[in-house]
Design an enzyme around this catalytic site. Sequence first.
Site: not given
Length: 317
Positions: A125-127
Amino acid sequence: MTTALDQLKQYTTVVADTGDFQQLAQYKPQDATTNPSLILKAVQKDAYKPILEKTVRDHRNESTDFIIDRLLIAFGTEILKLIPGRVSTEVDARLSFDTQRSIDKGRELIKLYEAAGIGRERILIKLASTWEGIRAAQVLQQEGIKCNMTLLFSLVQAAACAEAGAQLISPFVGRIYDWYKKQAGADWDEAKDGGANDPGVQSVRRIYTYYKTFGYHTEVMGASFRTTSQIIELAGCDLLTISPDLLQKLQDSNDPVERKLSPDALHDKPTERVAIDEASFRFQLNDDAMATEKLAEGIRVFAADAVKLEKLIAALR
């Protein structure tokens, strides 16, 4: 002759940075990364319009946010059919300063992948590497949801991500290079300021050395490349995510590639850890004009592309 790409793969995990998944097979990357801009670019191509149209058609009565989530999973699912490793799917950049909503979105995306039969071990998950994004990653990581921290331009961001237990960081080589080149103007000398002296390359090298010196397990994945030279200078980095056009240039080249980064050959090792409580983090980030400006700009660009994607969806309803 062995291609430069094959040589690079001896030292580094090669990742494809694209939403155009039909290009993946020819480069045989281990992993793939996407972002809002890449997905927007892909869905405007004839080859991928059917994915967008089907997603909208299947969920016509749902919210736009609901449809976008399913579109991201549709792309991620197709990508995972073509690679052995992981795909990175990005949380809406408009949540970059909202820890709880970032956590909620990360959980929701993982739930959708798992409903599609894909295990969370194959998803990152890219944040955004804001203070709030890093806090969200800390919570998600503790739940077994692995995070890729993006829009990272400074050592203090990298240090905070490692302390939070993030799986992986994506320092942006090319955007750092762009900033310094623009600042220098006519004084920029590519022969002198590029290559090993490229400020983006030096930033990743510094972060890599910091992590290996202090024994952090967070993976370093150089990102946002402008030239093959930047990539070659970081051979040996844990991972490098590379656009299809640069992957093609590496595949077409037989130039020798030597390992430049190794945990067994660290130079200019730091002696102290970076202070990363919230106040220290915010001050150090603020004190770095390049990192502050590029982080803000990156969030704005990704947010604007999310809005464009919403408009495309609205037009199909």
